[in-house]
Design a protein around this motif. Sequence first.
Motif, PDB file in Angstrom:
ATOM      1  N   LEU A 121       0.688  -1.200   0.324  1.00 24.56           N
ATOM      2  CA  LEU A 121      -0.344   0.027  -0.145  1.00 24.56           C
ATOM      3  C   LEU A 121       0.633   1.384  -0.124  1.00 24.56           C
ATOM      4  CD1 LEU A 121      -3.080   0.645   0.303  1.00 24.56           C
ATOM      5  CD2 LEU A 121      -3.236   0.907   2.569  1.00 24.56           C
ATOM      6  N   GLN A 122       2.064   1.176   0.729  1.00 24.21           N
ATOM      7  CA  GLN A 122       2.495   2.454   0.913  1.00 24.21           C
ATOM      8  C   GLN A 122       2.957   2.466  -0.262  1.00 24.21           C
ATOM      9  OE1 GLN A 122       5.604   1.642   4.059  1.00 24.21           O
ATOM     10  NE2 GLN A 122       5.339   3.783   5.068  1.00 24.21           N
ATOM     11  N   MET A 123       3.739   1.699  -0.875  1.00 22.99           N
ATOM     12  CA  MET A 123       4.401   1.568  -2.447  1.00 22.99           C
ATOM     13  C   MET A 123       4.228   2.235  -3.918  1.00 22.99           C
ATOM     14  SD  MET A 123       7.091  -1.827  -2.351  1.00 22.99           S
ATOM     15  CE  MET A 123       7.669  -1.514  -4.044  1.00 22.99           C
ATOM     16  N   MET A 124       2.343   1.256  -3.253  1.00 30.06           N
ATOM     17  CA  MET A 124       1.741   2.630  -4.806  1.00 30.06           C
ATOM     18  C   MET A 124       0.987   3.422  -4.634  1.00 30.06           C
ATOM     19  SD  MET A 124       0.683   0.073  -6.760  1.00 30.06           S
ATOM     20  CE  MET A 124      -0.938  -0.330  -6.994  1.00 30.06           C
ATOM     21  N   ALA A 125       0.720   3.879  -3.164  1.00 33.90           N
ATOM     22  CA  ALA A 125       0.823   5.089  -3.250  1.00 33.90           C
ATOM     23  C   ALA A 125       2.029   6.428  -3.311  1.00 33.90           C
ATOM     24  CB  ALA A 125       0.854   5.644  -1.466  1.00 33.90           C
ATOM     25  N   PHE A 126       3.243   5.888  -2.978  1.00 38.25           N
ATOM     26  CA  PHE A 126       5.057   6.269  -3.328  1.00 38.25           C
ATOM     27  C   PHE A 126       4.601   6.828  -4.694  1.00 38.25           C
ATOM     28  CE2 PHE A 126       8.527   6.874  -5.248  1.00 38.25           C
ATOM     29  CZ  PHE A 126       9.386   7.878  -4.956  1.00 38.25           C
ATOM     30  N   PHE A 127       4.261   5.383  -5.768  1.00 36.89           N
ATOM     31  CA  PHE A 127       4.534   6.060  -7.251  1.00 36.89           C
ATOM     32  C   PHE A 127       3.256   7.020  -7.976  1.00 36.89           C
ATOM     33  CE2 PHE A 127       5.891   1.311  -7.228  1.00 36.89           C
ATOM     34  CZ  PHE A 127       7.399   1.410  -6.856  1.00 36.89           C
ATOM     35  N   ALA A 128       2.248   6.404  -6.997  1.00 31.55           N
ATOM     36  CA  ALA A 128       1.468   7.135  -7.204  1.00 31.55           C
ATOM     37  C   ALA A 128       1.558   8.985  -7.334  1.00 31.55           C
ATOM     38  CB  ALA A 128      -0.217   7.101  -6.663  1.00 31.55           C
ATOM     39  N   VAL A 129       2.072   9.451  -5.909  1.00 31.87           N
ATOM     40  CA  VAL A 129       2.577  10.498  -6.510  1.00 31.87           C
ATOM     41  C   VAL A 129       3.508  10.908  -7.231  1.00 31.87           C
ATOM     42  CG1 VAL A 129       3.587  11.896  -4.482  1.00 31.87           C
ATOM     43  CG2 VAL A 129       2.322  10.510  -3.463  1.00 31.87           C
ATOM     44  N   ALA A 130       4.701  10.051  -7.208  1.00 30.30           N
ATOM     45  CA  ALA A 130       5.746  10.450  -8.234  1.00 30.30           C
ATOM     46  C   ALA A 130       5.666   9.971  -9.438  1.00 30.30           C
ATOM     47  CB  ALA A 130       6.635   9.488  -7.870  1.00 30.30           C
ATOM     48  N   GLU A 131       4.454   9.666  -9.750  1.00 32.06           N
ATOM     49  CA  GLU A 131       3.820   9.330 -11.274  1.00 32.06           C
ATOM     50  C   GLU A 131       3.330  11.801 -11.145  1.00 32.06           C
ATOM     51  OE1 GLU A 131       3.865   8.051 -14.068  1.00 32.06           O
ATOM     52  OE2 GLU A 131       4.991   6.762 -13.179  1.00 32.06           O
ATOM     53  N   ILE A 132       2.743  11.522  -9.959  1.00 35.73           N
ATOM     54  CA  ILE A 132       1.315  12.566  -9.999  1.00 35.73           C
ATOM     55  C   ILE A 132       3.258  14.037 -10.206  1.00 35.73           C
ATOM     56  CG2 ILE A 132       0.040  14.673  -9.097  1.00 35.73           C
ATOM     57  CD1 ILE A 132      -1.692  12.200  -8.233  1.00 35.73           C
ATOM     58  N   ALA A 133       3.942  14.033  -9.600  1.00 33.06           N
ATOM     59  CA  ALA A 133       4.667  15.078  -9.625  1.00 33.06           C
ATOM     60  C   ALA A 133       5.742  15.217 -10.801  1.00 33.06           C
ATOM     61  CB  ALA A 133       5.937  14.971  -8.213  1.00 33.06           C
ATOM     62  N   ASN A 134       5.879  13.940 -12.246  1.00 35.52           N
ATOM     63  CA  ASN A 134       6.521  13.915 -12.476  1.00 35.52           C
ATOM     64  C   ASN A 134       5.969  13.965 -14.190  1.00 35.52           C
ATOM     65  OD1 ASN A 134       8.818  13.943 -11.172  1.00 35.52           O
ATOM     66  ND2 ASN A 134       9.073  12.397 -10.902  1.00 35.52           N
TER      67      ASN A 134
END
Length: 85
Positions: A1-14
């Motif tokens: 769950l933590q990894m999915m949240a990190f990937f989502a934030v990274a995709e949105i930011a980049n």
Amino acid sequence: LQMMAFFAVAEIANRDIPGTGNEHVGDFRNGYLDFGWDKLSDDTKLRKRAVELNNGRAAMMGILGLITHEGLGVSILPGGYLPGQ
């Protein structure tokens, strides 16, 4: 769950945002990260992109070789060590 949240934030930011200087597919600078790319000539940019692509291809071939040897049961590591055994 933590990894999915990190990937989502990274995709949105980049993500590719129009008007932020994205020159090619995979250019994720988004106006914040530059590292001097804009100061380079077009020939230098092209050469650096080609070098990066070739390094990526070499890394993929290396991983493929490791996977193949592990699947065959042949160790390429010192001492004949096979991971997972």
